[in-house]
Design a protein around this motif. Sequence first.
Motif, PDB file in Angstrom:
ATOM      1  N   LEU A   1       0.660  -0.873  -0.280  1.00 60.34           N
ATOM      2  CA  LEU A   1       0.027   0.025   0.449  1.00 60.34           C
ATOM      3  C   LEU A   1       0.820   1.278   0.077  1.00 60.34           C
ATOM      4  CD1 LEU A   1      -2.744  -1.080   2.472  1.00 60.34           C
ATOM      5  CD2 LEU A   1      -2.661  -1.726   0.240  1.00 60.34           C
ATOM      6  N   LEU A   2       1.857   1.117   0.654  1.00 59.08           N
ATOM      7  CA  LEU A   2       3.064   2.756   1.206  1.00 59.08           C
ATOM      8  C   LEU A   2       3.748   2.252  -0.089  1.00 59.08           C
ATOM      9  CD1 LEU A   2       3.537   4.258   2.675  1.00 59.08           C
ATOM     10  CD2 LEU A   2       5.038   3.035   3.671  1.00 59.08           C
ATOM     11  N   GLY A   3       3.731   1.416  -0.773  1.00 59.70           N
ATOM     12  CA  GLY A   3       5.784   1.303  -2.049  1.00 59.70           C
ATOM     13  C   GLY A   3       4.861   1.534  -3.284  1.00 59.70           C
ATOM     14  N   ILE A   4       4.047   1.462  -3.010  1.00 59.29           N
ATOM     15  CA  ILE A   4       3.775   1.259  -5.193  1.00 59.29           C
ATOM     16  C   ILE A   4       3.610   2.617  -5.180  1.00 59.29           C
ATOM     17  CG2 ILE A   4       1.855   0.493  -6.099  1.00 59.29           C
ATOM     18  CD1 ILE A   4       1.622  -2.061  -4.899  1.00 59.29           C
ATOM     19  N   PRO A   5       2.635   3.670  -4.765  1.00 63.12           N
ATOM     20  CA  PRO A   5       2.716   4.650  -4.601  1.00 63.12           C
ATOM     21  C   PRO A   5       3.797   5.681  -4.726  1.00 63.12           C
ATOM     22  CG  PRO A   5       1.688   4.281  -2.574  1.00 63.12           C
ATOM     23  CD  PRO A   5       1.564   3.665  -3.020  1.00 63.12           C
ATOM     24  N   VAL A   6       5.201   5.617  -3.440  1.00 64.36           N
ATOM     25  CA  VAL A   6       6.197   6.142  -3.452  1.00 64.36           C
ATOM     26  C   VAL A   6       6.850   5.692  -4.175  1.00 64.36           C
ATOM     27  CG1 VAL A   6       8.416   6.391  -1.633  1.00 64.36           C
ATOM     28  CG2 VAL A   6       5.658   6.260  -0.428  1.00 64.36           C
TER      29      VAL A   6
ATOM     30  N   TYR B   1       6.443   5.235  -7.384  1.00 64.65           N
ATOM     31  CA  TYR B   1       6.376   6.085  -8.734  1.00 64.65           C
ATOM     32  C   TYR B   1       6.341   7.329  -8.524  1.00 64.65           C
ATOM     33  CZ  TYR B   1       3.044   7.979 -12.256  1.00 64.65           C
ATOM     34  OH  TYR B   1       2.322   8.314 -13.082  1.00 64.65           O
ATOM     35  N   TRP B   2       5.852   7.646  -7.252  1.00 63.40           N
ATOM     36  CA  TRP B   2       6.806   9.371  -7.526  1.00 63.40           C
ATOM     37  C   TRP B   2       7.935   9.828  -7.263  1.00 63.40           C
ATOM     38  CZ3 TRP B   2       8.693  11.567  -3.096  1.00 63.40           C
ATOM     39  CH2 TRP B   2       9.027  12.973  -2.851  1.00 63.40           C
ATOM     40  N   LEU B   3       8.462   8.524  -7.054  1.00 64.18           N
ATOM     41  CA  LEU B   3      10.351   8.581  -7.045  1.00 64.18           C
ATOM     42  C   LEU B   3      10.804   8.748  -8.385  1.00 64.18           C
ATOM     43  CD1 LEU B   3      11.634   6.876  -3.972  1.00 64.18           C
ATOM     44  CD2 LEU B   3      11.519   9.473  -3.929  1.00 64.18           C
ATOM     45  N   SER B   4       9.924   8.163  -9.219  1.00 64.37           N
ATOM     46  CA  SER B   4      10.310   7.572 -10.852  1.00 64.37           C
ATOM     47  C   SER B   4      10.082   8.448 -12.071  1.00 64.37           C
ATOM     48  CB  SER B   4       9.857   5.889 -10.896  1.00 64.37           C
ATOM     49  OG  SER B   4       8.159   6.456 -11.088  1.00 64.37           O
ATOM     50  N   ARG B   5       9.600   9.396 -11.192  1.00 68.83           N
ATOM     51  CA  ARG B   5       9.238  10.752 -11.830  1.00 68.83           C
ATOM     52  C   ARG B   5       9.871  12.010 -11.999  1.00 68.83           C
ATOM     53  NH1 ARG B   5       6.188   8.203 -15.105  1.00 68.83           N
ATOM     54  NH2 ARG B   5       6.730   7.042 -13.971  1.00 68.83           N
ATOM     55  N   LYS B   6      10.131  12.698 -12.479  1.00 70.95           N
ATOM     56  CA  LYS B   6      11.221  13.537 -12.782  1.00 70.95           C
ATOM     57  C   LYS B   6      12.134  13.620 -11.295  1.00 70.95           C
ATOM     58  CE  LYS B   6      12.652  18.625 -13.915  1.00 70.95           C
ATOM     59  NZ  LYS B   6      11.772  19.338 -14.859  1.00 70.95           N
ATOM     60  N   GLN B   7      13.013  13.839 -11.212  1.00 73.87           N
ATOM     61  CA  GLN B   7      13.822  13.284  -9.530  1.00 73.87           C
ATOM     62  C   GLN B   7      13.908  15.267  -9.669  1.00 73.87           C
ATOM     63  OE1 GLN B   7      15.715  11.562  -8.121  1.00 73.87           O
ATOM     64  NE2 GLN B   7      14.221  10.155  -8.557  1.00 73.87           N
ATOM     65  N   ASN B   8      14.351  15.812  -8.409  1.00 71.63           N
ATOM     66  CA  ASN B   8      14.620  16.705  -7.872  1.00 71.63           C
ATOM     67  C   ASN B   8      15.520  16.551  -6.186  1.00 71.63           C
ATOM     68  OD1 ASN B   8      12.621  16.558  -5.548  1.00 71.63           O
ATOM     69  ND2 ASN B   8      11.111  16.912  -6.923  1.00 71.63           N
ATOM     70  N   LEU B   9      16.097  17.221  -5.437  1.00 74.53           N
ATOM     71  CA  LEU B   9      16.695  17.189  -4.506  1.00 74.53           C
ATOM     72  C   LEU B   9      16.740  16.814  -3.047  1.00 74.53           C
ATOM     73  CD1 LEU B   9      19.300  17.798  -2.607  1.00 74.53           C
ATOM     74  CD2 LEU B   9      18.913  20.164  -2.047  1.00 74.53           C
ATOM     75  N   LEU B  10      14.604  16.760  -3.110  1.00 73.33           N
ATOM     76  CA  LEU B  10      13.688  16.690  -2.526  1.00 73.33           C
ATOM     77  C   LEU B  10      13.975  15.036  -2.054  1.00 73.33           C
ATOM     78  CD1 LEU B  10      12.225  16.502   0.779  1.00 73.33           C
ATOM     79  CD2 LEU B  10       9.813  17.310  -1.149  1.00 73.33           C
ATOM     80  N   LYS B  11      13.103  14.340  -3.479  1.00 73.72           N
ATOM     81  CA  LYS B  11      12.606  13.307  -3.542  1.00 73.72           C
ATOM     82  C   LYS B  11      14.311  12.423  -3.296  1.00 73.72           C
ATOM     83  CE  LYS B  11       9.918  13.168  -7.108  1.00 73.72           C
ATOM     84  NZ  LYS B  11       8.862  13.080  -8.543  1.00 73.72           N
ATOM     85  N   ILE B  12      15.968  12.811  -3.744  1.00 74.43           N
ATOM     86  CA  ILE B  12      17.091  12.251  -3.834  1.00 74.43           C
ATOM     87  C   ILE B  12      17.197  12.527  -1.956  1.00 74.43           C
ATOM     88  CG2 ILE B  12      19.467  12.334  -3.374  1.00 74.43           C
ATOM     89  CD1 ILE B  12      19.074  13.857  -6.220  1.00 74.43           C
TER      90      ILE B  12
ATOM     91  N   ILE C   1      15.089  11.947   0.506  1.00 68.14           N
ATOM     92  CA  ILE C   1      13.836  10.680   1.294  1.00 68.14           C
ATOM     93  C   ILE C   1      14.400   9.427   0.333  1.00 68.14           C
ATOM     94  CG2 ILE C   1      11.805  10.452   0.569  1.00 68.14           C
ATOM     95  CD1 ILE C   1      10.382  13.033   0.460  1.00 68.14           C
ATOM     96  N   GLU C   2      14.620   9.439  -0.931  1.00 65.35           N
ATOM     97  CA  GLU C   2      15.314   8.090  -0.816  1.00 65.35           C
ATOM     98  C   GLU C   2      16.400   7.724  -0.758  1.00 65.35           C
ATOM     99  OE1 GLU C   2      15.904   5.731  -5.153  1.00 65.35           O
ATOM    100  OE2 GLU C   2      15.730   7.417  -5.731  1.00 65.35           O
ATOM    101  N   THR C   3      17.359   8.607  -0.454  1.00 66.29           N
ATOM    102  CA  THR C   3      18.419   8.039   0.889  1.00 66.29           C
ATOM    103  C   THR C   3      18.321   7.654   2.375  1.00 66.29           C
ATOM    104  OG1 THR C   3      20.109   9.840  -0.485  1.00 66.29           O
ATOM    105  CG2 THR C   3      20.875   8.768   1.641  1.00 66.29           C
TER     106      THR C   3
ATOM    107  N   MET D   1      10.781  -2.805  -0.916  1.00 67.57           N
ATOM    108  CA  MET D   1       9.827  -2.586  -1.140  1.00 67.57           C
ATOM    109  C   MET D   1       9.743  -1.631  -2.420  1.00 67.57           C
ATOM    110  SD  MET D   1       6.748  -3.629  -2.054  1.00 67.57           S
ATOM    111  CE  MET D   1       6.107  -4.828  -0.991  1.00 67.57           C
ATOM    112  N   VAL D   2      10.616  -0.194  -2.165  1.00 65.71           N
ATOM    113  CA  VAL D   2      10.448   0.336  -3.525  1.00 65.71           C
ATOM    114  C   VAL D   2      11.814   0.755  -4.162  1.00 65.71           C
ATOM    115  CG1 VAL D   2      10.926   2.749  -3.084  1.00 65.71           C
ATOM    116  CG2 VAL D   2       9.055   1.648  -1.343  1.00 65.71           C
TER     117      VAL D   2
END
Length: 223
Positions: free
Chosen positions: A22-27, A29-40, A42-44, A102-103
């Motif tokens: 439930l959590l990993g699929i939307p996260v 997908y969101w991370l796979s879109r255009k990258q920015n510093l915030l996403k980097i 969060i992914e870290t 999962m992510v």
Amino acid sequence: MDLDPIWLSIKLAVITTFLLLLLGIPVAYWLSRKQNLLKIIIETFITMPLVLPPSVLGFYLLLAFSPNNALGRWLHEYFNLQLVFSFKGLIFASVIYSLPFMVSPLKAAFTHLPKSIAEASYTMGKSKLQTFFAVLLPNIKPSLFTAAVLTFAHTLGEFGVVLMIGGNIPGETKVASIAIYDSVETMDYAGANVYALILFAITFVIVLGVFIWNRNAVKSPFE
């Protein structure tokens, strides 16, 4: 032979895998879109449990959710929720600890999907939500299956994190990995061997299933 730790481990793995789907699929997908510093950033944080010693993560979770500290006290006072030395705490810790399993596969799958697939769906009048569920998700089924199975298997064998935040309470937080440790501590190698063999067999079947599934999913039409 007490099999409660085995069933408790399976229960923990099933609940954790369901929540992470439930959590990993939307996260992912969101991370796979255009990258920015915030996403980097969060992914870290999401990826850190892969390299961070489990005892470190477990120690900080223990401190954070202890009733003696602000967050733990707030959860207990306002929600009557105690995460330390409870099965709920094991679930929370397992979700954090297994999140990258999962992510990461799902993010890679979403990233490698051709953009033309979604664009074609849009031109046919499908909304973004319809495209996501009816087009994108079916096209990453092998990765979705792999992520779910690896998350289940990883949760099944957790030790350091669950020991730190859950302790060793029979029927509540004493999972199979802790039962193995207890058996070795008491020189009960026969008991430890039974628990270890059961976990080994479950994990073997799970990993074998992943390989067979993926092989069939990508089987060449020329074979």
